[in-house]
Design a protein around this motif. Structure first.
Motif, mmCIF file in Angstrom:
data_model
loop_
_atom_site.group_PDB
_atom_site.id
_atom_site.type_symbol
_atom_site.label_atom_id
_atom_site.label_comp_id
_atom_site.label_asym_id
_atom_site.label_seq_id
_atom_site.Cartn_x
_atom_site.Cartn_y
_atom_site.Cartn_z
ATOM 1 N N HIS A 252 6.429 13.717 -72.769
ATOM 2 C CA HIS A 252 7.030 12.509 -73.368
ATOM 3 C C HIS A 252 7.752 12.867 -74.657
ATOM 4 O O HIS A 252 7.244 13.664 -75.451
ATOM 5 N N VAL A 253 8.917 12.274 -74.868
ATOM 6 C CA VAL A 253 9.617 12.532 -76.131
ATOM 7 C C VAL A 253 8.751 12.008 -77.283
ATOM 8 O O VAL A 253 7.931 11.108 -77.106
ATOM 9 N N GLY A 254 8.937 12.611 -78.435
ATOM 10 C CA GLY A 254 8.118 12.243 -79.588
ATOM 11 C C GLY A 254 6.889 13.130 -79.718
ATOM 12 O O GLY A 254 6.120 12.986 -80.666
ATOM 13 N N THR A 255 6.706 14.045 -78.737
ATOM 14 C CA THR A 255 5.533 14.936 -78.799
ATOM 15 C C THR A 255 5.941 16.400 -78.957
ATOM 16 O O THR A 255 5.113 17.294 -78.846
ATOM 17 N N PHE A 256 7.235 16.646 -79.185
ATOM 18 C CA PHE A 256 7.707 18.028 -79.347
ATOM 19 C C PHE A 256 7.659 18.444 -80.828
ATOM 20 O O PHE A 256 7.258 19.551 -81.153
ATOM 21 N N GLY A 257 8.110 17.568 -81.695
ATOM 22 C CA GLY A 257 8.272 17.909 -83.111
ATOM 23 C C GLY A 257 7.004 17.672 -83.922
ATOM 24 O O GLY A 257 5.941 17.362 -83.371
ATOM 25 N N THR A 258 7.136 17.796 -85.239
ATOM 26 C CA THR A 258 5.997 17.505 -86.123
ATOM 27 C C THR A 258 5.607 16.038 -85.961
ATOM 28 O O THR A 258 4.434 15.673 -85.935
ATOM 29 N N PHE A 259 6.651 15.173 -85.882
ATOM 30 C CA PHE A 259 6.426 13.739 -85.690
ATOM 31 C C PHE A 259 7.460 13.193 -84.695
ATOM 32 O O PHE A 259 8.555 13.757 -84.560
ATOM 33 N N GLY A 260 7.098 12.067 -84.083
ATOM 34 C CA GLY A 260 8.061 11.279 -83.309
ATOM 35 C C GLY A 260 8.006 9.855 -83.828
ATOM 36 O O GLY A 260 6.944 9.404 -84.290
ATOM 37 N N CYS A 261 9.127 9.142 -83.791
ATOM 38 C CA CYS A 261 9.169 7.768 -84.304
ATOM 39 C C CYS A 261 9.767 6.836 -83.254
ATOM 40 O O CYS A 261 10.852 7.112 -82.736
ATOM 41 N N PHE A 262 9.060 5.747 -82.964
ATOM 42 C CA PHE A 262 9.460 4.808 -81.904
ATOM 43 C C PHE A 262 9.747 3.432 -82.492
ATOM 44 O O PHE A 262 9.236 3.091 -83.557
ATOM 45 N N SER A 263 10.543 2.655 -81.748
ATOM 46 C CA SER A 263 10.861 1.279 -82.166
ATOM 47 C C SER A 263 10.382 0.288 -81.114
ATOM 48 O O SER A 263 10.487 0.555 -79.911
ATOM 49 N N PHE A 264 9.920 -0.862 -81.588
ATOM 50 C CA PHE A 264 9.543 -1.955 -80.676
ATOM 51 C C PHE A 264 10.367 -3.205 -80.979
ATOM 52 O O PHE A 264 9.892 -4.329 -80.844
ATOM 53 N N HIS A 265 11.598 -2.981 -81.437
ATOM 54 C CA HIS A 265 12.553 -4.068 -81.614
ATOM 55 C C HIS A 265 12.861 -4.662 -80.232
ATOM 56 O O HIS A 265 12.766 -3.938 -79.222
ATOM 57 N N PRO A 266 13.239 -5.933 -80.143
ATOM 58 C CA PRO A 266 13.447 -6.530 -78.806
ATOM 59 C C PRO A 266 14.539 -5.884 -77.946
ATOM 60 O O PRO A 266 14.592 -6.119 -76.742
ATOM 61 N N ARG A 267 15.383 -5.036 -78.527
ATOM 62 C CA ARG A 267 16.346 -4.309 -77.679
ATOM 63 C C ARG A 267 15.686 -3.133 -76.954
ATOM 64 O O ARG A 267 16.312 -2.479 -76.131
ATOM 65 N N LYS A 268 14.418 -2.877 -77.293
ATOM 66 C CA LYS A 268 13.735 -1.749 -76.665
ATOM 67 C C LYS A 268 12.933 -2.231 -75.453
ATOM 68 O O LYS A 268 12.728 -3.426 -75.269
ATOM 69 N N SER A 269 12.442 -1.276 -74.651
ATOM 70 C CA SER A 269 11.833 -1.657 -73.365
ATOM 71 C C SER A 269 10.559 -2.469 -73.533
ATOM 72 O O SER A 269 10.283 -3.374 -72.758
ATOM 73 N N GLY B 56 8.701 -3.596 -85.047
ATOM 74 C CA GLY B 56 7.528 -2.729 -84.962
ATOM 75 C C GLY B 56 7.932 -1.301 -84.703
ATOM 76 O O GLY B 56 9.048 -1.035 -84.234
ATOM 77 N N GLY B 57 7.036 -0.392 -85.016
ATOM 78 C CA GLY B 57 7.331 1.019 -84.790
ATOM 79 C C GLY B 57 6.051 1.808 -84.636
ATOM 80 O O GLY B 57 4.949 1.268 -84.772
ATOM 81 N N MET B 58 6.210 3.098 -84.347
ATOM 82 C CA MET B 58 5.047 3.980 -84.171
ATOM 83 C C MET B 58 5.451 5.388 -84.570
ATOM 84 O O MET B 58 6.550 5.834 -84.230
ATOM 85 N N VAL B 59 4.552 6.051 -85.286
ATOM 86 C CA VAL B 59 4.713 7.488 -85.539
ATOM 87 C C VAL B 59 3.731 8.202 -84.625
ATOM 88 O O VAL B 59 2.569 7.806 -84.542
ATOM 89 N N THR B 60 4.205 9.243 -83.940
ATOM 90 C CA THR B 60 3.282 10.081 -83.166
ATOM 91 C C THR B 60 3.232 11.460 -83.819
ATOM 92 O O THR B 60 4.212 11.886 -84.447
ATOM 93 N N GLY B 61 2.121 12.135 -83.657
ATOM 94 C CA GLY B 61 2.015 13.469 -84.253
ATOM 95 C C GLY B 61 0.805 14.197 -83.701
ATOM 96 O O GLY B 61 -0.094 13.581 -83.118
ATOM 97 N N ALA B 62 0.788 15.491 -83.907
ATOM 98 C CA ALA B 62 -0.286 16.310 -83.336
ATOM 99 C C ALA B 62 -1.332 16.716 -84.374
ATOM 100 O O ALA B 62 -2.495 16.907 -84.041
ATOM 101 N N SER B 63 -0.918 16.832 -85.635
ATOM 102 C CA SER B 63 -1.849 17.358 -86.633
ATOM 103 C C SER B 63 -2.679 16.234 -87.265
ATOM 104 O O SER B 63 -2.146 15.224 -87.716
#
Ligand code: PLP
Length: 393
Positions: A166-183, A189-196
């Motif tokens: 899934h995108v957002g899991t390659f880099g140090t962080f991934g950032c997502f949007s939950f604006h109504p134009r999104k799926s 709304g948003g989300m940061v993903t990260g591994a550390s």
């Protein structure tokens, strides 16, 4: 309401029911539903950690702060993206160094990215535009060779996969949007993903004024009257629990939403197959496209800088005509270096990032949402042809 809106959020009785829960319990700020949304988002994406925020823009801001971006630093940003990808760098006094895109994918051009690295470059902000993953394997290799961090702008990247990752899991962080134009959406709304674990903890702290423990934790413990420790100058980028609840409910039906969007995209791909003047989105067997938007290139003649203004005028005229017929279309996105602020500040000209400029001038996004039918897609394409080919069918 338009016959064919550009998108349509999916809200049902489950959403209506769940957003009342925080109102009933009285806990409306970041709390148990945000935590549940984060857990479910981690499970969906495979990210080790997920931290909800008020938007993708604030998610990106938190990452820039966590990575200590500062004046003098250069961060590589695609020249075709939503302006906030660049603004978050600019806000810290650092320089967003724009890199042209590949007109085929609308994502950053890897060779141009390599060429843009200087001794001041500290990181890369690749964007997975419209749900098409950027070339992450190449980008991660470049970053590792030059000791750069990578923060993926996955605002449009929900359920976008490259080589089953899934995108957002390659880099140090991934950032997502939950604006109504999104799926899937939580309003904003948003989300940061990260591994550390360490970086995740820093993001959690920074989004909450720099607090060492959350309000929910404090309220659940003895001595709840004592405030937390504040070791960082943080922000307030906390998602509310009403939005967290909506996020939980949206994720529960995300499989159906995504199936509907992907089916609509397949119908369009088929319907546009023989239309030379409108190029459908790029397809790659290694990619599971997120279909946040269905973005085509208007190419009734060869798309060049010389033809750009002519194409732009023709495209806009057609899009305006479609609007009167209830078909809502949009340009893909904009090219930040050509927006007033960046032109004034850095003196960019259209020729500086030609592919991004052409993408801005010549893209057309078609209506796409879960629930669009084959007949709907056929009718949209019929009206497109009638408008741009001048044919009455
Ligand atoms: C590529 C990209 N980055 C960032 C954003 C900003 O997202 P948000 O509206 O959640 O702040 C968007 C929004 O459309 C986007 O498309």
């Amino acid at each position: 309401m338009s016959r064919f809106p550009i998108t349509r959020a999916v809200f049902d009785d489950d959403d209506l029911a769940i957003i009342q829960e925080p109102l009933r319990s009285g806990w409306v700020v970041q709390g148990p539903y945000v935590a549940e949304f984060e857990r479910a988002f981690s499970a969906w994406t495979g990210a080790t950690h997920a931290m909800a925020t008020t938007s993708c823009t604030t998610a990106l801001q938190l990452c820039m702060a966590a990575l200590d971006v500062k004046p003098g630093d250069e961060v590589l940003v695609p020249a075709f993206t939503w302006v906030s990808t660049a603004n978050v760098v600019e806000h810290l006094g650092a320089t967003p160094v724009f890199v042209d895109v590949d007109l085929r994918t609308f994502n950053v051009d890897v060779e141009a990215l390599r060429a843009a690295i200087t001794p001041r470059t500290v990181g890369i902000l690749p964007v997975h535009l419209f749900g098409e993953p950027a070339a992450m394997n190449d980008i991660m290799a470049i970053a590792s060779r030059h000791g750069l961090w990578v923060v993926e702008d996955a605002a449009c990247g929900f359920d976008s996969w490259l080589d089953d990752r899934h995108v957002g899991t390659f880099g140090t962080f991934g950032c997502f949007s939950f604006h109504p134009r999104k799926s899937i959406t939580t309003g904003e709304g948003g989300m940061v993903t990260g591994a550390s674990a360490e970086q995740a903890s820093l993001i959690r702290t920074l989004r909450d004024h720099g607090a060492s423990r959350t309000d929910l934790e404090r309220h659940a413990q003895r001595y709840s009257f004592l405030l937390a420790e504040y070791r960082h100058a943080g922000f307030n980028y906390r998602l509310t629990d009403l939005q967290g609840a909506l996020g939980v409910s949206q994720l529960r039906k995300a499989r159906a939403i995504m199936a509907g969007r992907r089916q609509g995209a397949l119908w369009y791909d088929e319907l546009l197959r023989d239309i030379e003047w409108l190029r459908p989105p790029h397809r790659d067997p290694r990619v599971r496209h997120g279909q946040q938007s269905y973005v085509c290139l208007f190419q009734p003649e060869v798309v060049t800088l010389e033809a750009a203004e002519r194409l732009f005028a023709r495209r806009n005229e057609g899009m305006a005509a479609l609007e009167t017929m209830g078909v809502v279309t949009r340009q893909g996105t904009h090219a930040p270096p050509h927006l007033d602020y960046y032109v004034q500040r850095y003196g960019y000209r259209p020729g500086d990032f030609p592919q991004a400029y052409l993408a801005e001038r010549c893209t057309i996004t078609l209506p796409l949402y879960a629930g669009i039918t084959q007949d709907d897609c056929a009718e949209v394409v019929r009206l497109l042809r009638e408008t741009f080919e001048g044919e009455r069918r």
